[in-house]
Design an enzyme around this catalytic site. Structure first.
Site, PDB file in Angstrom:
ATOM      1  N   TRP A  93       1.425  -1.565   0.052  1.00  0.00           N
ATOM      2  CA  TRP A  93       0.059   0.103   0.009  1.00  0.00           C
ATOM      3  C   TRP A  93       0.975   1.193  -0.358  1.00  0.00           C
ATOM      4  O   TRP A  93       0.475   2.913  -0.217  1.00  0.00           O
ATOM      5  CB  TRP A  93      -1.278  -0.108   1.099  1.00  0.00           C
ATOM      6  CG  TRP A  93      -0.528  -0.478   2.408  1.00  0.00           C
ATOM      7  CD1 TRP A  93      -0.078  -1.081   2.982  1.00  0.00           C
ATOM      8  CD2 TRP A  93       0.798   0.555   3.122  1.00  0.00           C
ATOM      9  NE1 TRP A  93       0.471  -1.911   4.418  1.00  0.00           N
ATOM     10  CE2 TRP A  93       1.204   0.067   4.131  1.00  0.00           C
ATOM     11  CE3 TRP A  93       0.732   1.643   3.467  1.00  0.00           C
ATOM     12  CZ2 TRP A  93       1.782   0.575   5.194  1.00  0.00           C
ATOM     13  CZ3 TRP A  93       1.992   2.365   4.479  1.00  0.00           C
ATOM     14  CH2 TRP A  93       2.865   1.625   5.253  1.00  0.00           C
ATOM     15  N   ASN A  94       2.611   1.240   0.182  1.00  0.00           N
ATOM     16  CA  ASN A  94       2.826   2.340  -0.603  1.00  0.00           C
ATOM     17  C   ASN A  94       2.757   2.982  -0.808  1.00  0.00           C
ATOM     18  O   ASN A  94       2.547   4.622  -1.561  1.00  0.00           O
ATOM     19  CB  ASN A  94       4.422   1.684   0.938  1.00  0.00           C
ATOM     20  CG  ASN A  94       5.227   1.486   0.347  1.00  0.00           C
ATOM     21  OD1 ASN A  94       4.529   0.445  -0.353  1.00  0.00           O
ATOM     22  ND2 ASN A  94       6.365   0.995   0.949  1.00  0.00           N
ATOM     23  N   LYS A 133      -2.625  -8.320  -7.328  1.00  0.00           N
ATOM     24  CA  LYS A 133      -3.295  -7.745  -6.325  1.00  0.00           C
ATOM     25  C   LYS A 133      -3.378  -6.936  -5.393  1.00  0.00           C
ATOM     26  O   LYS A 133      -1.446  -6.625  -5.305  1.00  0.00           O
ATOM     27  CB  LYS A 133      -3.407  -9.160  -5.714  1.00  0.00           C
ATOM     28  CG  LYS A 133      -4.337  -9.766  -4.499  1.00  0.00           C
ATOM     29  CD  LYS A 133      -4.547  -9.295  -3.634  1.00  0.00           C
ATOM     30  CE  LYS A 133      -3.750  -8.929  -2.376  1.00  0.00           C
ATOM     31  NZ  LYS A 133      -4.114  -7.959  -1.570  1.00  0.00           N
ATOM     32  N   PRO A 134      -3.463  -6.059  -6.034  1.00  0.00           N
ATOM     33  CA  PRO A 134      -3.437  -4.559  -4.960  1.00  0.00           C
ATOM     34  C   PRO A 134      -3.147  -4.218  -3.128  1.00  0.00           C
ATOM     35  O   PRO A 134      -3.933  -5.735  -3.010  1.00  0.00           O
ATOM     36  CB  PRO A 134      -4.280  -3.408  -5.404  1.00  0.00           C
ATOM     37  CG  PRO A 134      -5.579  -4.346  -5.946  1.00  0.00           C
ATOM     38  CD  PRO A 134      -4.894  -5.503  -5.832  1.00  0.00           C
ATOM     39  N   ALA A 135      -2.780  -4.233  -2.847  1.00  0.00           N
ATOM     40  CA  ALA A 135      -2.737  -4.255  -0.744  1.00  0.00           C
ATOM     41  C   ALA A 135      -4.283  -3.548  -0.585  1.00  0.00           C
ATOM     42  O   ALA A 135      -5.005  -3.443  -1.522  1.00  0.00           O
ATOM     43  CB  ALA A 135      -2.519  -3.453  -0.228  1.00  0.00           C
ATOM     44  N   GLY A 153       6.358  -6.625  -0.978  1.00  0.00           N
ATOM     45  CA  GLY A 153       5.902  -6.137   0.699  1.00  0.00           C
ATOM     46  C   GLY A 153       6.842  -6.588   1.964  1.00  0.00           C
ATOM     47  O   GLY A 153       8.539  -6.650   1.455  1.00  0.00           O
ATOM     48  N   SER A 154       6.226  -7.003   3.094  1.00  0.00           N
ATOM     49  CA  SER A 154       7.229  -7.158   4.173  1.00  0.00           C
ATOM     50  C   SER A 154       7.796  -8.899   3.972  1.00  0.00           C
ATOM     51  O   SER A 154       7.757  -9.446   3.336  1.00  0.00           O
ATOM     52  CB  SER A 154       6.265  -6.865   5.162  1.00  0.00           C
ATOM     53  OG  SER A 154       5.593  -8.539   5.079  1.00  0.00           O
ATOM     54  N   GLU A 199      10.846  -8.176  -3.293  1.00  0.00           N
ATOM     55  CA  GLU A 199      11.257  -7.125  -3.594  1.00  0.00           C
ATOM     56  C   GLU A 199      10.745  -7.250  -2.045  1.00  0.00           C
ATOM     57  O   GLU A 199       9.408  -6.098  -1.342  1.00  0.00           O
ATOM     58  CB  GLU A 199      10.698  -5.842  -3.647  1.00  0.00           C
ATOM     59  CG  GLU A 199      11.126  -6.005  -5.531  1.00  0.00           C
ATOM     60  CD  GLU A 199      12.714  -5.643  -5.376  1.00  0.00           C
ATOM     61  OE1 GLU A 199      13.540  -5.272  -5.152  1.00  0.00           O
ATOM     62  OE2 GLU A 199      13.597  -5.875  -6.663  1.00  0.00           O
ATOM     63  N   LEU A 200      11.536  -6.981  -1.142  1.00  0.00           N
ATOM     64  CA  LEU A 200      11.035  -6.869   0.799  1.00  0.00           C
ATOM     65  C   LEU A 200      11.283  -5.694   1.868  1.00  0.00           C
ATOM     66  O   LEU A 200      11.973  -4.792   1.278  1.00  0.00           O
ATOM     67  CB  LEU A 200      11.621  -8.063   1.244  1.00  0.00           C
ATOM     68  CG  LEU A 200      11.019  -9.560   0.374  1.00  0.00           C
ATOM     69  CD1 LEU A 200      11.584 -10.970   1.623  1.00  0.00           C
ATOM     70  CD2 LEU A 200       9.851  -9.473   0.628  1.00  0.00           C
ATOM     71  N   CYS A 205      10.237   1.257   1.736  1.00  0.00           N
ATOM     72  CA  CYS A 205      11.073   0.499   1.966  1.00  0.00           C
ATOM     73  C   CYS A 205      12.869   0.766   1.847  1.00  0.00           C
ATOM     74  O   CYS A 205      13.459   0.816   2.095  1.00  0.00           O
ATOM     75  CB  CYS A 205      10.837  -0.681   0.142  1.00  0.00           C
ATOM     76  SG  CYS A 205      10.936   0.112  -1.299  1.00  0.00           S
ATOM     77  N   GLU A 245      12.589  -3.134  10.593  1.00  0.00           N
ATOM     78  CA  GLU A 245      12.294  -2.069   9.655  1.00  0.00           C
ATOM     79  C   GLU A 245      10.921  -0.946  10.479  1.00  0.00           C
ATOM     80  O   GLU A 245      10.363  -1.157  12.006  1.00  0.00           O
ATOM     81  CB  GLU A 245      11.803  -2.399   8.477  1.00  0.00           C
ATOM     82  CG  GLU A 245      11.236  -1.475   8.003  1.00  0.00           C
ATOM     83  CD  GLU A 245      10.696  -2.166   6.400  1.00  0.00           C
ATOM     84  OE1 GLU A 245       9.307  -3.085   6.824  1.00  0.00           O
ATOM     85  OE2 GLU A 245      11.038  -1.654   5.480  1.00  0.00           O
TER      86      GLU A 245
END
Ligand code: NAD
Length: 494
Positions: free
Chosen positions: A147-148, A171-173, A224-225, A246-247, A280, A381
């Site tokens: 979502w960021n 699949k969006p947040a 995402g996370s 990509e975390l 991120c 984080e």
């Protein structure tokens, strides 16, 4: 009301539960979307799968042309899309406009590369024999986005995937699907063929997991996370699906005694507080040589104090709300831990009062000096507007602390000595290092994390490798090899 987008159209799914989308600045509902699950994912994946052969066989230059037209249409709709993005995400309108333009620039970057997708030719493998290395698209790509930066992170996947001939189910947040759905409509109105780009809304455990588990999906491109990335990697292993992860990150910034302190302080302020600290790639741990620490911290505190906080739609606002109550709660816990560990609060560390800001998820920009080196802001984080600063003796100590994180996404160093900078750039365990520069991401350079920040690359020409696979072909000319004295055929050794 927005609906899922499958096979070139919005599909109304009245039987499904709906998920409310909330404006983080006022805590009120601004829309809703269906909570899609395995059935809707299956419908979207099958529509993509059916669209794949025609899109794959479309000449690359034509694919680029179609994608370019679709990107241009999105650019023309910035005036409509930016307020929509602000309403669901919370970021200032100026940043929302930047984000939509960035989405377009990334697509255009891949449009420019459409005519540069290359395979290989290997001559003289044997008498009258040569080899070809054929490059092919994978098929259906599942793109899972947080979502960021809901649109730019989608663009990083959509550009290289579509230009190489793949088809996408995004699949969006859960909390930011509205702008993505509208973008899908605009891109199809501008000529993207039906089925090539589909969007299914829903939760991570619902629609997200169903996408990862779908047997027709060949690759999952995930941002995402780190904990979610680990789960997806395990799930994807069942079918040996390709993944790009990509975390999370905890980027260190090192400020040396010979740095331009004014510029470094600006870069730290922008690098930490852009998007309300929810990036991120962001300055999340700051290490300053002790001989210049007081002067640097004073400059930085001045800049932090001038950041204007408010709803993203208000004039001149630089810091919007956090995206959700959950994000703010988590940040508050981390800041409390930093203070309890001995950190000094130079600014913020509280919610703002008045001006109607108590309705949204606002938090003051926060500057913390010398929390414990094993406190949560040092080891986890921090996804919000709080910046811890530590004094260090020298470069050795700075590098040791910088590399002590489990993350390895971005990093930066400020010094006038380019030998020192170059040495640090080689030793910093991060996928990106900026020297005397704000942390700006360029489409031209490959980007991706090391360590627990993930693997695989987005951006650059390199991203194309992650959306294609190669196969080798041996070609023997139709001439009798015995006549030419060719080698006896040998059985394969593999
Ligand atoms: P998240 O991992 O909670 O969610 C990201 C996406 O994954 C969402 O669409 C979510 O619905 C989906 N998801 C969650 N659980 C799932 C599951 N079990 N199966 C399938 N999908 C699932 O992350 P977030 O909180 O939305 O985003 C913030 C995180 O993203 C931060 O850690 C940040 O650093 C990271 N991030 C990384 C980059 C990068 O490029 N490295 C960029 C932006 C954000």
């Amino acid at each position: 009301m927005a609906e899922v987008f499958i096979n070139g159209e919005s599909v109304e799914l009245s039987r499904l539960e709906r998920m409310a989308i909330v404006d983080p600045a006022i805590g009120e509902e601004v829309g809703s979307v269906p909570a899609g699950g395995a059935g809707e994912v299956d419908q979207a994946v099958r529509s993509a799968y059916e669209a794949f052969p025609a899109w794959r066989d479309t000449p690359a230059a034509k694919r680029g042309e179609i994608l370019g037209g679709a990107a241009h249409a999105v650019l023309g709709a910035v005036g409509e899309l930016a307020p929509l993005l602000t309403s669901e995400q919370g970021k200032p309108l100026r940043e929302a406009r930047l984000e939509i333009r960035r989405f377009v620039h990334t697509l255009e970057h891949y449009v420019g590369l459409a005519k540069n997708i290359r395979g290989g030719y290997v001559p003289d493998l044997d008498v009258d024999t040569y080899g070809l290395i054929i490059r092919r698209p994978l098929g259906v790509i599942g793109a899972i986005v947080p979502w960021n930066f809901p649109t730019t992170l989608l663009g990083n996947k959509l550009g290289p995937a579509l230009v190489t001939g793949n088809v996408v189910v995004a699949k969006p947040a859960d909390t930011t699907p509205l702008t993505t759905l509208r973008i899908a409509e605009i891109m199809h109105e501008a000529g993207l063929p039906a089925g090539v780009f589909n969007v299914v809304t829903g939760t991570g455990e619902g629609a997200g997991q169903a996408l990862v588990e779908h047997p027709l999906v060949r690759k999952i491109a995930f941002t995402g996370s780190t904990p979610t990335g680990k789960k997806l990697m395990a799930l994807a292993a069942n079918d040996l699906k390709r993944t790009t992860l990509e975390l999370g990150g905890s980027d260190p910034m090192i400020v040396c005694d010979d740095a331009n302190l004014e510029k470094a302080a600006s870069a730290a302020s922008v690098g930490r507080f852009f998007n309300c600290g929810q990036a991120c790639l962001a300055i999340k741990r700051l290490f300053v040589f002790e001989s210049v620490a007081d002067e640097f911290i004073e400059k930085l505190a001045g800049k932090v104090g001038r950041l204007k906080l408010g709803p993203g739609t208000a004039e001149g606002v630089m810091l919007g709300p956090l995206h959700s109550a959950r994000q703010r709660d988590l940040l508050e816990e981390q800041v409390r831990d930093a203070v309890d560990s001995g950190g000094e609060v130079l600014h913020g560390a509280k919610r703002p009062g008045g001006d109607g800001l108590d309705r949204g998820f606002f938090y003051e920009p926060t500057l913390l000096v010398e929390p414990a080196r094993d406190s949560r802001v040092a080891t986890e984080e921090v996804f919000g507007p709080a910046l811890p600063v530590w004094r260090v003796r020298d470069m050795e100590e700075a590098l040791e602390l910088a590399n002590s994180s489990v993350f390895g996404l971005g990093s930066s160093i400020w010094t006038a000595d380019l030998n020192r900078a170059s040495d640090a750039a080689h030793r910093l365990e991060a996928g990106y290092t900026w020297i005397n520069s704000p942390q700006l991401v360029y489409d031209e350079l490959p980007f991706g994390g090391l360590k627990q920040s993930g693997y695989g690359k987005e951006h650059g020409i390199e991203a194309l490798d992650f959306y294609t696979e190669t196969k080798s072909v041996v070609v023997k000319k139709a001439v009798a090899t015995q006549e030419l004295g060719g080698a006896e055929p040998q059985p394969s050794q593999r």
